[in-house]
Design an enzyme around this catalytic site. Structure first.
Site, PDB file in Angstrom:
ATOM      1  CB  ALA B  87      -0.927   0.001   1.203  1.00  0.00           C
ATOM      2  CE  LYS B  88       5.242   0.396  -3.836  1.00  0.00           C
ATOM      3  NZ  LYS B  88       4.393  -0.780  -4.146  1.00  0.00           N
ATOM      4  NE  ARG B  89      -2.902   3.540   2.066  1.00  0.00           N
ATOM      5  CZ  ARG B  89      -3.272   2.980   0.915  1.00  0.00           C
ATOM      6  NH1 ARG B  89      -2.409   2.831  -0.063  1.00  0.00           N
ATOM      7  NH2 ARG B  89      -4.523   2.565   0.734  1.00  0.00           N
TER       8      ARG B  89
END
Lengths: 272, 272
Positions: B87-89
């Site tokens: 999700a590369k949050r």
């Protein structure tokens, strides 16, 4: 219509450089009151702002019901006021296509914030939408922002801070288009806002970090404005959009938005 | 149980350093067949992998129905196989709390990929979960990765590439914990994988970018392994998880996963 034109139009109509963040923490805004809360906050502030910015995190955390509400809230924003989805997305090209579709088509946001770390091809799918825009996280407002963003970098020719390098690349993205490109420049460091403005010319700046994060409003506005005194907006979330547990929260939101708007305009030059 | 232990256990049990990405592009996998497709892919590969990695984008783009499916798919992964939500949050601390809850509590993922650009305080809320883990996007596999990640940076004392600086900070996060910390090191640049391995010691590496992105499997494995020949996994999404329109897609997935697993193990030293 281009996103930047919608933003400019709203800023002129409401004489406002204020963006209200719609960030309902589930601890304060339960699912049952989410739509009513958002409706009341928007209704109380719709003549005082130039745009709204919901942050995806506060909807994702609720699961499918949150996503449903986010879509409904975006669709219900009145008077053609632009909506920026704060989601800090970007990914490998094939995946970024899906993220861009999710933001602009599935959710119907006018613009989305993006994270620059993965480079041009991770942002390109967002740039393919002519009537939408991205806001590139250039210099963020959190305390930890300096850790990487303020590092001195060199590409073999020039030496500058990483966030300045990001601003230079974002300017390239703006030239490429067709989507609009703005930059995020945190109010917590006005000098860095000034450096970003110097690089990016007339691009729109999204300025978060006043309120609980401690950025100085007046200094941020002075640094963020372009030559005409415009093309920026100050975001306020928690300091305007009070939770429904607070009595008269809509009236409070209206009062805070009105006061913030006036404080911002007071710093700007009187239009000729 | 610590995420790293679950991963190690699954890798040992299935003698596998293969992760299958569950990335259903809506153009190939319509909503109606999503759960059945995922179930069939997982059922066909569950004895051949050490973990699964769904990428959030391909579920978000479907709206609430996608989020519902994502949660169900994560919950249905059998045999205690770990799930990494790609999700590369990361965000300002107050918002990152909501993102961490969304990934680990709402969706029930064991680990999540995070974007480092905003610094330590934007990741800290994820690190507060003792039985979960983050995988820090250090050097990604896309063509544009070099643009920022390979810039030469200096913090006044040391000069290195930005992704190496990120690896150093990720190592600090691993020491702080209590969550586990792995690093993303794209197969498209084996030399950079080697540099990351040299910095991060025995941390787990997530290696994407073989298959359509063109990374060389053998060179990536040789660079990614730790001293014991382990603590890494190669991700394959599209090259294993074929769309339901393809005849016998589950059998194809099993065949591809079996062959990839064997190719990876063939490069590794025989365990003592």
């Amino acid at each position: 219509v281009k996103f930047a034109e919608r933003l400019e139009d709203a800023a002129r109509r409401n004489e406002s450089h204020l963006c209200v963040g719609l960030d309902p923490d589930p601890r304060d805004v339960p699912d049952e009151s989410l739509l009513e809360w958002a409706h009341n906050i928007v209704d109380a502030t719709k003549d005082l702002v130039c745009c709204y910015k919901p942050n995806s995190a506060f909807y994702e955390v609720r699961g499918p019901v949150g996503w449903m509400a986010l879509k409904e809230i975006i669709a219900s924003i009145p008077n053609g006021l632009p909506v920026i989805l704060d989601a800090k997305r970007a990914d490998v090209p094939n995946t970024a296509i899906a993220y861009a579709r999710a933001a602009f088509e599935t959710l119907g946001a006018g613009a989305v914030t993006i994270s620059p770390y993965m480079g041009t091809d991770s942002v390109a799918p967002f740039l393919a939408y002519p009537d939408n825009a991205v806001f590139v996280c250039c210099r963020t407002s959190n305390a930890g922002a300096s850790e990487f963003q303020d590092l001195t970098v060199t590409d073999g020719r020039q030496t500058r801070m990483l966030f300045e390098q990001v601003a230079c690349v974002a300017l390239e993205w703006a030239r490429t288009g067709p989507a609009g490109v703005g930059l995020v420049a945190g109010a917590t460091n006005p000098e860095h806002i000034r450096q970003i403005r110097a690089i990016c010319g007339d691009q729109w700046l999204l300025v978060p970090g006043v309120g609980p994060q401690g950025g100085d409003l007046e200094r941020a506005v002075l640094a963020a404005q372009d030559r005409s005194g415009g093309r920026f907006f100050i975001n306020a979330s928690r300091s305007v959009a009070a939770p429904p547990s607070q009595a008269h929260y809509a009236e409070l939101a209206e009062g805070s938005a009105r006061s913030l708007r006036a404080k911002i305009e007071a710093v700007l030059p009187v239009p000729a």
